[in-house]
Scaffold this motif. Structure first.
Motif, mmCIF file in Angstrom:
data_model
loop_
_atom_site.group_PDB
_atom_site.id
_atom_site.type_symbol
_atom_site.label_atom_id
_atom_site.label_comp_id
_atom_site.label_asym_id
_atom_site.label_seq_id
_atom_site.Cartn_x
_atom_site.Cartn_y
_atom_site.Cartn_z
ATOM 1 N N UNK A 1 66.499 6.773 12.872
ATOM 2 C CA UNK A 1 65.736 7.727 13.666
ATOM 3 C C UNK A 1 64.662 6.973 14.446
ATOM 4 N N UNK A 2 64.471 7.383 15.682
ATOM 5 C CA UNK A 2 63.365 6.884 16.497
ATOM 6 C C UNK A 2 62.341 7.997 16.570
ATOM 7 N N UNK A 3 61.072 7.649 16.373
ATOM 8 C CA UNK A 3 59.992 8.636 16.427
ATOM 9 C C UNK A 3 58.790 7.974 17.082
ATOM 10 N N UNK A 4 58.074 8.736 17.880
ATOM 11 C CA UNK A 4 56.883 8.205 18.531
ATOM 12 C C UNK A 4 55.756 7.996 17.525
ATOM 13 N N UNK B 1 57.887 12.913 19.854
ATOM 14 C CA UNK B 1 59.282 12.886 20.293
ATOM 15 C C UNK B 1 60.074 12.126 19.241
ATOM 16 N N UNK B 2 61.309 12.571 18.985
ATOM 17 C CA UNK B 2 62.161 11.878 18.018
ATOM 18 C C UNK B 2 63.625 12.003 18.439
ATOM 19 N N UNK B 3 64.414 11.028 18.021
ATOM 20 C CA UNK B 3 65.846 10.994 18.300
ATOM 21 C C UNK B 3 66.555 10.458 17.064
ATOM 22 N N UNK B 4 67.538 11.202 16.545
ATOM 23 C CA UNK B 4 68.344 10.697 15.443
ATOM 24 C C UNK B 4 69.424 9.770 16.008
ATOM 25 N N UNK B 5 70.101 10.231 17.058
ATOM 26 C CA UNK B 5 71.101 9.430 17.750
ATOM 27 C C UNK B 5 71.088 9.764 19.229
ATOM 28 N N UNK B 6 71.359 8.748 20.049
ATOM 29 C CA UNK B 6 71.474 8.960 21.494
ATOM 30 C C UNK B 6 72.737 8.254 21.947
ATOM 31 N N UNK C 1 59.700 18.275 13.951
ATOM 32 C CA UNK C 1 58.728 17.443 14.666
ATOM 33 C C UNK C 1 59.431 16.436 15.561
ATOM 34 N N UNK C 2 59.074 16.482 16.820
ATOM 35 C CA UNK C 2 59.597 15.517 17.778
ATOM 36 C C UNK C 2 60.876 15.917 18.486
ATOM 37 N N UNK D 1 47.773 5.275 13.791
ATOM 38 C CA UNK D 1 46.511 5.929 13.478
ATOM 39 C C UNK D 1 46.099 6.958 14.534
ATOM 40 N N UNK D 2 46.824 6.983 15.652
ATOM 41 C CA UNK D 2 46.484 7.898 16.745
ATOM 42 C C UNK D 2 47.765 8.584 17.215
ATOM 43 N N UNK D 3 47.675 9.866 17.504
ATOM 44 C CA UNK D 3 48.828 10.601 18.033
ATOM 45 C C UNK D 3 48.847 10.433 19.548
ATOM 46 N N UNK D 4 49.954 9.876 20.041
ATOM 47 C CA UNK D 4 50.120 9.733 21.486
ATOM 48 C C UNK D 4 50.759 11.005 22.037
ATOM 49 N N UNK D 5 50.430 11.349 23.269
ATOM 50 C CA UNK D 5 50.926 12.583 23.877
ATOM 51 C C UNK D 5 52.012 12.299 24.907
ATOM 52 N N UNK D 6 52.722 13.331 25.303
ATOM 53 C CA UNK D 6 53.796 13.231 26.303
ATOM 54 C C UNK D 6 53.254 12.789 27.652
ATOM 55 N N UNK D 7 54.062 12.151 28.460
ATOM 56 C CA UNK D 7 55.463 11.829 28.219
ATOM 57 C C UNK D 7 55.614 10.585 27.341
ATOM 58 N N UNK D 8 56.709 10.554 26.579
ATOM 59 C CA UNK D 8 57.058 9.394 25.760
ATOM 60 C C UNK D 8 58.265 8.721 26.408
ATOM 61 N N UNK D 9 58.312 7.405 26.310
ATOM 62 C CA UNK D 9 59.365 6.664 27.001
ATOM 63 C C UNK D 9 60.028 5.667 26.065
ATOM 64 N N UNK D 10 61.338 5.568 26.198
ATOM 65 C CA UNK D 10 62.142 4.631 25.415
ATOM 66 C C UNK D 10 63.160 4.011 26.362
#
Length: 110
Positions: free
Chosen positions: A1-4, A100-105, A41-42, A8-17
């Motif tokens: 799994x990919x997760x943003x 943001x999270x992705x199990x598979x892409x 979540x994500x 220690x800090x929550x980043x906000x959108x947009x998220x990029x991979x």
């Protein structure tokens, strides 16, 4: 799994991979699978995808989609594209959270 990042800090959108496919491919679409546990979540709601042959230079969008709140894989259609690199931009999360999270892409080849 990919997760943003969430600590220690929550980043906000947009998220990029950016994904390196290792070589150029003829692409006809994509497949997004959200996290497969009991959480949401994500889980990406709005997504932009761009294909390029240069990881440092992305041009026009290849695909834009609004995804559903489901644990099943969702196909994202696009016009035919060629490239080695895929840039995924998560613009929003299904429940309005900052992650943001992705199990598979997956990449659907021509």
């Amino acid at each position: 799994i990919w997760h943003t990042q969430f600590s220690p800090e929550i980043l906000k959108h947009p998220h990029e991979l950016i994904i390196d496919l290792g070589r150029e491919h003829a692409i006809k679409g994509f497949r997004y699978l959200p996290r497969q546990d009991t959480g949401w979540n994500g889980t990406i709601k709005e997504i932009e995808i761009t294909v390029s042959s240069d990881a440092a230079k992305f041009g026009e969008l290849t695909a834009v989609a609004t995804l559903k709140k489901t644990k099943t894989a969702q196909d994202i259609k696009c016009d035919s594209a060629k490239g080695r690199y895929i840039r995924i931009r998560a613009l929003s999360e299904i429940n309005g959270g900052p992650w943001a999270s992705i199990a598979e892409f997956g990449v659907r080849e021509k």
